[in-house]
Each structure stands twice: as C-alpha cells, then as structure tokens.
Design a protein around this motif. Structure first.
Motif, PDB file in Angstrom:
ATOM      1  N   ARG A   1      33.723  -8.051 -20.856  1.00  0.00           N
ATOM      2  CA  ARG A   1      33.300  -7.167 -21.951  1.00  0.00           C
ATOM      3  C   ARG A   1      31.777  -7.039 -21.963  1.00  0.00           C
ATOM      4  N   TYR A   2      31.077  -8.163 -21.789  1.00  0.00           N
ATOM      5  CA  TYR A   2      29.614  -8.106 -21.746  1.00  0.00           C
ATOM      6  C   TYR A   2      29.147  -7.233 -20.583  1.00  0.00           C
ATOM      7  N   LEU A   3      29.776  -7.379 -19.418  1.00  0.00           N
ATOM      8  CA  LEU A   3      29.397  -6.567 -18.259  1.00  0.00           C
ATOM      9  C   LEU A   3      29.629  -5.084 -18.526  1.00  0.00           C
ATOM     10  N   ARG A   4      30.721  -4.751 -19.181  1.00  0.00           N
ATOM     11  CA  ARG A   4      31.052  -3.342 -19.435  1.00  0.00           C
ATOM     12  C   ARG A   4      30.172  -2.721 -20.523  1.00  0.00           C
ATOM     13  N   ASN A   5      29.621  -3.548 -21.400  1.00  0.00           N
ATOM     14  CA  ASN A   5      28.839  -3.032 -22.523  1.00  0.00           C
ATOM     15  C   ASN A   5      27.340  -3.029 -22.271  1.00  0.00           C
ATOM     16  N   SER A   6      26.943  -3.362 -21.077  1.00  0.00           N
ATOM     17  CA  SER A   6      25.542  -3.280 -20.659  1.00  0.00           C
ATOM     18  C   SER A   6      25.567  -2.717 -19.247  1.00  0.00           C
ATOM     19  N   HIS A   7      24.628  -1.885 -18.918  1.00  0.00           N
ATOM     20  CA  HIS A   7      24.611  -1.306 -17.571  1.00  0.00           C
ATOM     21  C   HIS A   7      23.264  -1.485 -16.886  1.00  0.00           C
ATOM     22  N   VAL A   8      22.469  -2.393 -17.417  1.00  0.00           N
ATOM     23  CA  VAL A   8      21.169  -2.683 -16.817  1.00  0.00           C
ATOM     24  C   VAL A   8      21.087  -4.182 -16.596  1.00  0.00           C
ATOM     25  N   PHE A   9      20.614  -4.557 -15.414  1.00  0.00           N
ATOM     26  CA  PHE A   9      20.398  -5.968 -15.150  1.00  0.00           C
ATOM     27  C   PHE A   9      19.108  -6.170 -14.382  1.00  0.00           C
ATOM     28  N   ASN A  10      18.669  -7.413 -14.392  1.00  0.00           N
ATOM     29  CA  ASN A  10      17.517  -7.803 -13.606  1.00  0.00           C
ATOM     30  C   ASN A  10      18.059  -8.471 -12.363  1.00  0.00           C
TER      31      ASN A  10
ATOM     32  N   ASN B   1      10.254 -17.286   0.767  1.00  0.00           N
ATOM     33  CA  ASN B   1       9.787 -17.985  -0.434  1.00  0.00           C
ATOM     34  C   ASN B   1       8.997 -17.101  -1.391  1.00  0.00           C
ATOM     35  N   GLN B   2       9.138 -15.797  -1.265  1.00  0.00           N
ATOM     36  CA  GLN B   2       8.468 -14.862  -2.163  1.00  0.00           C
ATOM     37  C   GLN B   2       9.512 -14.219  -3.071  1.00  0.00           C
ATOM     38  N   PRO B   3       9.570 -14.632  -4.344  1.00  0.00           N
ATOM     39  CA  PRO B   3      10.559 -14.039  -5.250  1.00  0.00           C
ATOM     40  C   PRO B   3      10.153 -12.622  -5.654  1.00  0.00           C
ATOM     41  N   SER B   4      11.159 -11.846  -5.975  1.00  0.00           N
ATOM     42  CA  SER B   4      10.946 -10.480  -6.438  1.00  0.00           C
ATOM     43  C   SER B   4      12.105 -10.125  -7.361  1.00  0.00           C
ATOM     44  N   ASN B   5      11.809  -9.473  -8.468  1.00  0.00           N
ATOM     45  CA  ASN B   5      12.901  -9.023  -9.324  1.00  0.00           C
ATOM     46  C   ASN B   5      12.581  -7.649  -9.873  1.00  0.00           C
ATOM     47  N   ARG B   6      13.663  -6.968 -10.241  1.00  0.00           N
ATOM     48  CA  ARG B   6      13.512  -5.629 -10.789  1.00  0.00           C
ATOM     49  C   ARG B   6      14.730  -5.290 -11.639  1.00  0.00           C
ATOM     50  N   PHE B   7      14.505  -4.387 -12.597  1.00  0.00           N
ATOM     51  CA  PHE B   7      15.610  -3.897 -13.404  1.00  0.00           C
ATOM     52  C   PHE B   7      16.304  -2.778 -12.652  1.00  0.00           C
ATOM     53  N   MET B   8      17.635  -2.787 -12.728  1.00  0.00           N
ATOM     54  CA  MET B   8      18.449  -1.780 -12.050  1.00  0.00           C
ATOM     55  C   MET B   8      19.661  -1.462 -12.909  1.00  0.00           C
ATOM     56  N   PHE B   9      20.243  -0.302 -12.695  1.00  0.00           N
ATOM     57  CA  PHE B   9      21.550   0.004 -13.258  1.00  0.00           C
ATOM     58  C   PHE B   9      22.606  -0.682 -12.414  1.00  0.00           C
ATOM     59  N   TYR B  10      23.662  -1.148 -13.062  1.00  0.00           N
ATOM     60  CA  TYR B  10      24.811  -1.676 -12.325  1.00  0.00           C
ATOM     61  C   TYR B  10      26.069  -1.055 -12.915  1.00  0.00           C
ATOM     62  N   PHE B  11      27.158  -1.143 -12.150  1.00  0.00           N
ATOM     63  CA  PHE B  11      28.400  -0.497 -12.533  1.00  0.00           C
ATOM     64  C   PHE B  11      29.550  -1.468 -12.318  1.00  0.00           C
ATOM     65  N   THR B  12      30.415  -1.581 -13.302  1.00  0.00           N
ATOM     66  CA  THR B  12      31.543  -2.502 -13.250  1.00  0.00           C
ATOM     67  C   THR B  12      32.794  -1.717 -12.868  1.00  0.00           C
ATOM     68  N   PRO B  13      33.505  -2.128 -11.810  1.00  0.00           N
ATOM     69  CA  PRO B  13      34.712  -1.412 -11.394  1.00  0.00           C
ATOM     70  C   PRO B  13      35.772  -1.387 -12.500  1.00  0.00           C
ATOM     71  N   VAL B  14      36.628  -0.396 -12.444  1.00  0.00           N
ATOM     72  CA  VAL B  14      37.711  -0.284 -13.427  1.00  0.00           C
ATOM     73  C   VAL B  14      38.538  -1.563 -13.428  1.00  0.00           C
ATOM     74  N   GLU B  15      38.908  -2.021 -12.235  1.00  0.00           N
ATOM     75  CA  GLU B  15      39.619  -3.298 -12.109  1.00  0.00           C
ATOM     76  C   GLU B  15      38.604  -4.327 -11.637  1.00  0.00           C
TER      77      GLU B  15
END
Length: 142
Positions: free
Chosen positions: A13-22, A29-43
C-alpha cells in the motif's frame, strides 16, 4: 520473495501510494543518489520499475554496480515509507512502451511531461529481498 503478511500488504500500500523514491548507487566508493519516479506492477512481486534515459549517469552507475538502496517519499495519508538496502537494479527486457499503461495509471500526466524524450528511456527493474516500512504503525522489518 517477501512473505504475504499484513505487514507486506501495508508495504505494498505504501509503495502504491507514493511514486517518488530516492535511489542510491555507488561506484568506486563514490555514493550518488537522486529522486526518481517509480512504478509498482499491478501484481506486485518484490519488483518495482523506474525509467531513465539510456545515456544517464545513473544508468551507467547501475551497470557498474547493481547493488542499490532506496527510500520512498512518505505517503500523504499515513506518512508511510518503504526502504531497502538489499536491492538490485538491472536494465529490463521490457521497453518503455511495455510499461507505459502502468505509468499512465499511476502518474497520469507523466507522458505529457516526458514528451518525445520518453522514447530515449530504458526500464530499470529494482528487486529487493527485504525492506523496512515506517509509518503510523511504527517501524517494521520484512
């Protein structure tokens, strides 16, 4: 695969109710992060999808090191968040056209925002074996 429990249903439910993740990657050894849209499959099957231009830095980093971690943005209703430090990301065999109905169902205006550049996107599959969920229920490990 994560067990089908009440906690897993809450995570879904949490995955389906948010569509942005970091999404966090690391190369040499060089970390990198970014915000992106993600999509949860129907199943839902412990895999979520993201899309990225085929020539992006994040795609290069994923190809160098498939080990990633992520944290979703909080949901509006109960501030639910899903995190995982045990995820792997790979370029999918699916095309952007294959998952476009999924994208349109979850973020209706995404195609209008992406425009013609969407044809330059590849699909990234993010699979995870464990996760933590945070929300009004507290913190739960799955």
């Amino acid at each position: 695969m994560l067990e089908n429990t009440e906690e897993r249903q809450l995570m879904e439910r949490y995955l389906r109710n948010s569509h942005v993740f970091n999404l966090a990657t690391a190369v040499d050894n060089q970390p990198s992060n970014r915000f992106m849209f993600y999509f949860t499959p129907v199943e839902f099957n412990d895999t979520i999808y993201a899309v990225s231009p085929f020539d992006s830095r994040k795609l290069f980093e994923i190809e160098q090191n498939a080990q990633v971690s992520f944290a979703t943005m909080p949901t509006r209703v109960d501030q639910g968040v899903v995190t995982s430090n045990t995820a792997t990301a790979t370029v999918s065999d699916r095309s952007i056209r294959d998952i476009l109905p999924l994208i349109q169902a979850q973020i209706p205006n995404w195609e209008a925002i992406a425009g013609d550049v969407k044809d330059n996107f590849v699909v990234i599959e993010i699979k995870f074996q464990s996760a933590k969920i945070f929300g009004h229920q507290g913190i739960t490990s799955l």
